[in-house]
Design an enzyme around this catalytic site. Sequence first.
Site, PDB file in Angstrom:
ATOM      1  N   TYR A 160       0.846  -1.203   0.000  1.00  0.00           N
ATOM      2  CA  TYR A 160       0.000   0.000   0.000  1.00  0.00           C
ATOM      3  C   TYR A 160       0.881   1.254   0.000  1.00  0.00           C
ATOM      4  O   TYR A 160       0.730   2.147  -0.842  1.00  0.00           O
ATOM      5  CB  TYR A 160      -0.908  -0.030   1.237  1.00  0.00           C
ATOM      6  CG  TYR A 160      -1.622   1.265   1.534  1.00  0.00           C
ATOM      7  CD1 TYR A 160      -2.493   1.842   0.604  1.00  0.00           C
ATOM      8  CD2 TYR A 160      -1.441   1.929   2.750  1.00  0.00           C
ATOM      9  CE1 TYR A 160      -3.151   3.036   0.883  1.00  0.00           C
ATOM     10  CE2 TYR A 160      -2.099   3.110   3.042  1.00  0.00           C
ATOM     11  CZ  TYR A 160      -2.947   3.670   2.101  1.00  0.00           C
ATOM     12  OH  TYR A 160      -3.605   4.845   2.372  1.00  0.00           O
TER      13      TYR A 160
HETATM   14  N1  LIG Z   1      -8.708   6.621   6.334  1.00  0.00           N
HETATM   15  C1  LIG Z   1      -7.416   6.789   6.660  1.00  0.00           C
HETATM   16  O1  LIG Z   1      -7.012   6.676   7.822  1.00  0.00           O
HETATM   17  C2  LIG Z   1      -6.408   7.138   5.596  1.00  0.00           C
HETATM   18  C3  LIG Z   1      -5.088   7.375   6.002  1.00  0.00           C
HETATM   19  C4  LIG Z   1      -4.142   7.700   5.045  1.00  0.00           C
HETATM   20  C5  LIG Z   1      -4.508   7.832   3.716  1.00  0.00           C
HETATM   21  N2  LIG Z   1      -5.783   7.570   3.334  1.00  0.00           N
HETATM   22  C6  LIG Z   1      -6.114   7.713   1.917  1.00  0.00           C
HETATM   23  O2  LIG Z   1      -7.236   8.575   1.807  1.00  0.00           O
HETATM   24  C7  LIG Z   1      -8.064   8.193   0.707  1.00  0.00           C
HETATM   25  C8  LIG Z   1      -9.471   7.947   1.163  1.00  0.00           C
HETATM   26  O3  LIG Z   1      -9.450   6.900   2.145  1.00  0.00           O
HETATM   27  P1  LIG Z   1     -10.766   6.385   2.860  1.00  0.00           P
HETATM   28  O4  LIG Z   1     -10.407   6.066   4.255  1.00  0.00           O
HETATM   29  O5  LIG Z   1     -11.886   7.309   2.554  1.00  0.00           O
HETATM   30  O6  LIG Z   1     -10.960   5.004   2.095  1.00  0.00           O
HETATM   31  P2  LIG Z   1     -12.293   4.354   1.488  1.00  0.00           P
HETATM   32  O7  LIG Z   1     -11.921   2.963   1.091  1.00  0.00           O
HETATM   33  O8  LIG Z   1     -13.434   4.556   2.408  1.00  0.00           O
HETATM   34  O9  LIG Z   1     -12.532   5.244   0.196  1.00  0.00           O
HETATM   35  C9  LIG Z   1     -11.925   5.001  -1.056  1.00  0.00           C
HETATM   36  C10 LIG Z   1     -13.014   4.912  -2.109  1.00  0.00           C
HETATM   37  O10 LIG Z   1     -12.387   4.739  -3.370  1.00  0.00           O
HETATM   38  C11 LIG Z   1     -13.163   3.828  -4.131  1.00  0.00           C
HETATM   39  N3  LIG Z   1     -12.282   3.201  -5.119  1.00  0.00           N
HETATM   40  C12 LIG Z   1     -11.250   2.339  -4.883  1.00  0.00           C
HETATM   41  N4  LIG Z   1     -10.707   1.949  -6.046  1.00  0.00           N
HETATM   42  C13 LIG Z   1     -11.394   2.587  -7.030  1.00  0.00           C
HETATM   43  C14 LIG Z   1     -11.306   2.587  -8.459  1.00  0.00           C
HETATM   44  N5  LIG Z   1     -10.423   1.802  -9.100  1.00  0.00           N
HETATM   45  N6  LIG Z   1     -12.160   3.369  -9.152  1.00  0.00           N
HETATM   46  C15 LIG Z   1     -13.075   4.144  -8.526  1.00  0.00           C
HETATM   47  N7  LIG Z   1     -13.229   4.165  -7.181  1.00  0.00           N
HETATM   48  C16 LIG Z   1     -12.384   3.392  -6.438  1.00  0.00           C
HETATM   49  C17 LIG Z   1     -13.711   2.835  -3.121  1.00  0.00           C
HETATM   50  O11 LIG Z   1     -14.896   2.205  -3.575  1.00  0.00           O
HETATM   51  C18 LIG Z   1     -13.950   3.718  -1.901  1.00  0.00           C
HETATM   52  O12 LIG Z   1     -15.300   4.141  -1.832  1.00  0.00           O
HETATM   53  C19 LIG Z   1      -7.386   6.965   0.101  1.00  0.00           C
HETATM   54  O13 LIG Z   1      -6.576   7.396  -0.969  1.00  0.00           O
HETATM   55  C20 LIG Z   1      -6.524   6.422   1.234  1.00  0.00           C
HETATM   56  O14 LIG Z   1      -5.425   5.714   0.746  1.00  0.00           O
HETATM   57  C21 LIG Z   1      -6.742   7.237   4.250  1.00  0.00           C
END
Ligand SMILES: NC(=O)c1ccc[n+]([C@@H]2O[C@H](COP(=O)([O-])OP(=O)(O)OC[C@H]3O[C@@H](n4cnc5c(N)ncnc54)[C@H](O)[C@@H]3O)[C@@H](O)[C@H]2O)c1
Length: 335
Positions: A160
């Site tokens: 990741y």
């Molecule tokens: N939540 C955390 O603690 C955290 C921490 C660091 C970074 N992030 C980053 O923040 C962003 C949002 O994270 P989140 O917690 O909301 O995750 P999440 O999984 O709830 O949201 C990501 C969304 O992207 C969609 N998705 C994934 N692959 C896809 C594709 N190929 N095409 C279209 N849609 C797609 C998923 O269906 C999901 O709804 C991500 O990039 C994640 O890596 C999150």
Amino acid sequence: MTYLITGAAGFIGAALAEKLLRDGKTVYGLDNLNDYYSVALKQERIEQLQQLGGDRFIFRKVDLANYTQLLEYVGESQPAVILHMAAQASVRHALKNPQAYCHSNLVGHFNMLEVCRQYQEQHPKKFKHFVYASTSSIYGGNEKTPFEETDDVSRPVSLYAATKRADELMTYTYSHTFNLPATAVRFFTVYGPWGRPDMSPWLFASAILDNRPIPVFNHGDLWRDFTYVDDIVEGVIRLSDHIPQKTEKNPPHEIYNIGNNQPIKLLDYIQKMGKILGKEPILDLQEWPPTEVYKTYADTSKLETAIGWKPSTSLESGLQKFADWFVPYYTQQKS
Ligand SMILES: NC(=O)c1ccc[n+]([C@@H]2O[C@H](COP(=O)([O-])OP(=O)(O)OC[C@H]3O[C@@H](n4cnc5c(N)ncnc54)[C@H](O)[C@@H]3O)[C@@H](O)[C@H]2O)c1
């Protein structure tokens, strides 16, 4: 101003869309609604946004890997700002499904860059800024804390993290080659209402409510800089107005940490959660998995200098808000 949010059905994407709609903006959202976790939860988030935004919220099911559909949707929505939140998240899921990370975080992110390049070429006056989610996980084997944006990130300990670092590098190159204004935001463990079922607040709270043991990695000696979702949203929106400028030496690309700047030991965090839920957690002490970073701790000086702001929600008040949403939601789901 019009925004396009990728991953709009996700935890952070939906929270961003909610705030922008409340502020009177027009939001185009896309998501592939994949089943990594409950599709019903993703659909509920979208329904809430539709109710809130009416015709100012437009949603389409699009996969980032489908370049043609992506290009069409961006052309149709004509956004000033693109908030790219869609990704395959989680450090542990890569052990089960590594392909998902290549699909969404490598091919998907690359497609976003290509689409931005073309869109900027065709509409130079309309397009302003590409803001994309990165992660504290990329600090990996870095032992110096707090983590600064200039620290060594060459030792990712999960696939990741490696794909997210690759995204930063690819974006830097697009920014350099095509003068694409872009900002990476490295989020530190985000929590809050409408959160993710695979993350510790949900996993721990549900285990406590059900009297199940909680798997506690490294016997509870791991540290996380938990950041409340409203602070993440505020930071991203403020940064989206802070467009990086090209200089003689640097392309218009910047990287910022958004973290609470106050890490807490996992064991203390579980006890706090137990106290808020009014129940004693049952602990299942386990070894340290190789995908986990020992401590995440955000240095937010760069963020503060840029936008005069940093996260301020205390863990106690954030966890209380999470519990106020989670307990009735989870209880209803189970009944
Ligand atoms: N939540 C955390 O603690 C955290 C921490 C660091 C970074 N992030 C980053 O923040 C962003 C949002 O994270 P989140 O917690 O909301 O995750 P999440 O999984 O709830 O949201 C990501 C969304 O992207 C969609 N998705 C994934 N692959 C896809 C594709 N190929 N095409 C279209 N849609 C797609 C998923 O269906 C999901 O709804 C991500 O990039 C994640 O890596 C999150």
